[in-house]
Design a protein around this motif. Sequence first.
Motif, PDB file in Angstrom:
ATOM      1  N   UNK A   1       0.650  -1.103   0.118  1.00 29.27           N
ATOM      2  CA  UNK A   1       0.224   0.440  -0.307  1.00 29.27           C
ATOM      3  C   UNK A   1       1.091   0.924   0.029  1.00 29.27           C
ATOM      4  N   UNK A   2       1.767   1.378   0.636  1.00 29.36           N
ATOM      5  CA  UNK A   2       2.877   2.578   1.127  1.00 29.36           C
ATOM      6  C   UNK A   2       3.545   2.153  -0.242  1.00 29.36           C
TER       7      UNK A   2
ATOM      8  N   UNK B   1      -4.259   1.943   6.455  1.00 31.93           N
ATOM      9  CA  UNK B   1      -4.666   3.516   5.575  1.00 31.93           C
ATOM     10  C   UNK B   1      -4.426   4.688   6.028  1.00 31.93           C
ATOM     11  N   UNK B   2      -3.477   4.311   7.497  1.00 31.00           N
ATOM     12  CA  UNK B   2      -2.624   5.233   7.701  1.00 31.00           C
ATOM     13  C   UNK B   2      -1.417   5.389   6.949  1.00 31.00           C
ATOM     14  N   UNK B   3      -1.235   4.564   5.806  1.00 29.74           N
ATOM     15  CA  UNK B   3      -0.360   4.719   4.955  1.00 29.74           C
ATOM     16  C   UNK B   3      -0.083   4.907   3.533  1.00 29.74           C
TER      17      UNK B   3
ATOM     18  N   UNK C   1      10.348   8.357   2.984  1.00 34.08           N
ATOM     19  CA  UNK C   1       8.985   7.866   2.018  1.00 34.08           C
ATOM     20  C   UNK C   1       8.397   6.848   2.482  1.00 34.08           C
ATOM     21  N   UNK C   2       9.101   5.812   3.165  1.00 33.87           N
ATOM     22  CA  UNK C   2       8.610   5.173   3.833  1.00 33.87           C
ATOM     23  C   UNK C   2       8.625   4.812   5.235  1.00 33.87           C
ATOM     24  N   UNK C   3       7.985   4.766   5.772  1.00 34.85           N
ATOM     25  CA  UNK C   3       7.873   4.319   6.908  1.00 34.85           C
ATOM     26  C   UNK C   3       7.125   2.830   8.052  1.00 34.85           C
TER      27      UNK C   3
END
Length: 364
Positions: free
Chosen positions: A200-201, A225-227, A325-327
């Motif tokens: 998703x991210x 959803x947060x991603x 850009x990745x969490x």
Amino acid sequence: MKGDVVSIPDTMLAAVIGEPGIIETKTLPVPHPGPDDVLVRVHRASLCGTDLKIRSRRFFHGAGPAPGTFVPGHEYAGVVAAVGSAVDEFSVGDRVVTEAHRGCMRCVNCLSGSYTDCLNYGNSAKGHRVLGMTVNGGFAEYAVNQVSTLHRLPDHIDFDSAVVLTTVGTVMHAFDVLGSLLVGAGVAVIGPGPIGLLAVQVARQLGAAPVLLTGTRSGRLEIGKRFGADHILDAREEDAVAAVRDITGGLGADIVVECSGAAGAVDDAIHMAKRGGKVVLAGFFEQPVSADLNHAVMNGITIHTVRGEGARSVARALALASQGRLHTSALVTHHFPLENIAEAFDTYAERRDNAIKVMLDVAG
């Protein structure tokens, strides 16, 4: 070997596979790197579904390695402790993350970049290795990596985040095989496990829209959803296939990424895809599956598969992470010392306390 400027002990603590279902720690000799190898002092390692199959010994063909001899672990990061005589790409003290697969680099698949599909898979005499699967891996204080399987970490990426990049590499590889840009494509992801949540991210970062995530665990769907998921669909409460088609105006998704490995997921993926769409299977299945392939044929739906990271996809994952850009911190739910690896495995297998990514703290 050269660059041996740190003190390296003769023995180390390592986790080994015993009889089916047993993993325990024991003292083993520290491995010695060959001319093209790097000895890594492992700082962090994580568990994934394949490790459960290895613990059960269902992963191996035939009898597999003798109990007490094989060290699993294919997702890990650490610090270079020593380098082989031919290695000048890394120096002692470099922080690195590993890539699990090393092809033979002599078969036609490897030479074309498809080293995860190496034709000499499992043949170490011809140079093939998969760390933690066909050769000893990173559930140990030290591990040997062929130089091409390592990537240098920038200082701002911590070891927890680095280890997750191996999983991101699988996602990048899944999008690679599609042979098309994701910008503006509608992407549906099945399965909110680590691979699905990272899909998703990454899809969002690569410009996909809309991004949809379907699954059965509400807490993980909320992480999705947060991603960046535009829509989260709880398959226990609604028909996910119908919902995807409804959200996409009745057409279906341009791309469907199946990450769950669930028995009915392939059929769902085919029916979520639009006419002429693409499905990529990134999850491993516990058993043979049934799917309406006639629907795929009649609607021009292309089905792709990937096995882990490939085509230097971990390097591209690292590039995204280096840009901020990745969490991934939301995925890391548990930490255990290496000595408690049996408990770590049980926590992961039983999803205790909503376990997602379970980390082993091997060194400080």
